[in-house]
Design an enzyme around this catalytic site. Structure first.
Site, PDB file in Angstrom:
ATOM      1  N   HIS A  46      70.806  73.570  11.768  1.00 30.76           N
ATOM      2  CA  HIS A  46      70.754  72.166  11.292  1.00 30.76           C
ATOM      3  C   HIS A  46      69.782  71.393  11.371  1.00 30.76           C
ATOM      4  O   HIS A  46      68.916  71.627  12.371  1.00 30.76           O
ATOM      5  CB  HIS A  46      72.102  71.556  11.662  1.00 30.76           C
ATOM      6  N   GLU A  48      69.136  68.441  12.461  1.00 25.84           N
ATOM      7  CA  GLU A  48      69.215  67.678  13.670  1.00 25.84           C
ATOM      8  C   GLU A  48      68.989  68.594  14.970  1.00 25.84           C
ATOM      9  O   GLU A  48      68.024  68.322  15.808  1.00 25.84           O
ATOM     10  CB  GLU A  48      70.641  67.193  13.808  1.00 25.84           C
ATOM     11  N   CYS A  76      77.340  66.572  12.442  1.00 23.62           N
ATOM     12  CA  CYS A  76      78.696  67.500  12.729  1.00 23.62           C
ATOM     13  C   CYS A  76      78.764  67.426  14.399  1.00 23.62           C
ATOM     14  O   CYS A  76      78.042  66.969  15.249  1.00 23.62           O
ATOM     15  CB  CYS A  76      78.327  68.805  12.301  1.00 23.62           C
ATOM     16  N   CYS A  79      75.945  68.981  16.353  1.00 25.03           N
ATOM     17  CA  CYS A  79      74.677  68.426  16.516  1.00 25.03           C
ATOM     18  C   CYS A  79      74.972  67.209  17.223  1.00 25.03           C
ATOM     19  O   CYS A  79      73.892  66.850  18.014  1.00 25.03           O
ATOM     20  CB  CYS A  79      74.322  67.978  15.007  1.00 25.03           C
TER      21      CYS A  79
END
Length: 138
Positions: A46, A48, A76, A79
C-alpha cells in the site's frame, strides 16, 4: 496533499487502486509512494507502507515522530498499525474509506501522540477513487 494526489494518479496509470502518500519532515518531502499491490504482487504494498519504508530509510531510523504523512484515502487497519509502530507524528488524509478505513474497526489503532486530520482535497481524492472503480466495473 497535492503531491499525494499526483502519486494516486500515477497508481491509476499503472492499473493500481489510486492511493498516494507523501511523508514530510521539516517542511520537505522525504518519501513518496503510491499503491503497487498489483505490480509487486504483494498485498502489503500500500502507498502508506511503501512511504513509511522510504521515509525510515531516508531518516536512518524506524520512528517517524517528527513526520507528517499525507495520504489521499483514510489508511486501512494494516497501514494504521504500521503508522502506529512508526510513531508517526501526524496523519492527514483526504477522504474516508467507507469499506476498509481503520476507523470502522477501531479508534485506538494509532499511537496515542499521533494527530489525525481529515479533509484537504477530499472531493478530488474521492472522485478519483469513484471514477477508478466505476471504470473497473465496466
Amino acid at each position: 496533499m497535492k503531491q499525494a494526489l499526483l502519486e494516486a494518479r500515477k497508481a491509476v496509470q499503472q492499473g493500481e487502486v489510486p492511493i498516494g502518500a507523501v511523508v514530510v519532515w521539516q517542511n520537505q518531502i522525504i518519501a513518496r509512494a503510491h499503491n503497487q499491490t498489483e505490480i509487486l504482487n504483494d498485498v502489503t504494498a500500500h502507498a502508506e507502507m511503501l512511504a513509511i519504508t522510504a521515509a525510515s530509510s531516508t531518516l536512518g531510523g524506524k520512528y517517524l515522530t517528527e513526520c507528517t504523512i499525507y495520504v489521499t484515502v483514510e489508511p486501512c487497519l494494516m497501514c494504521a498499525g504500521a503508522l502506529a509502530w512508526a510513531q508517526i507524528g501526524k496523519i492527514v488524509y483526504a477522504t474516508k474509506d467507507e469499506k476498509r478505513g481503520f476507523q470502522l474497526f477501531t479508534s485506538n489503532a494509532l499511537h496515542p501522540k499521533t494527530q489525525l486530520i481529515k479533509g484537504p482535497l477530499e472531493e478530488e481524492c474521492a472522485t478519483l477513487m469513484k471514477e477508478f472503480f466505476k471504470a473497473k466495473r465496466r
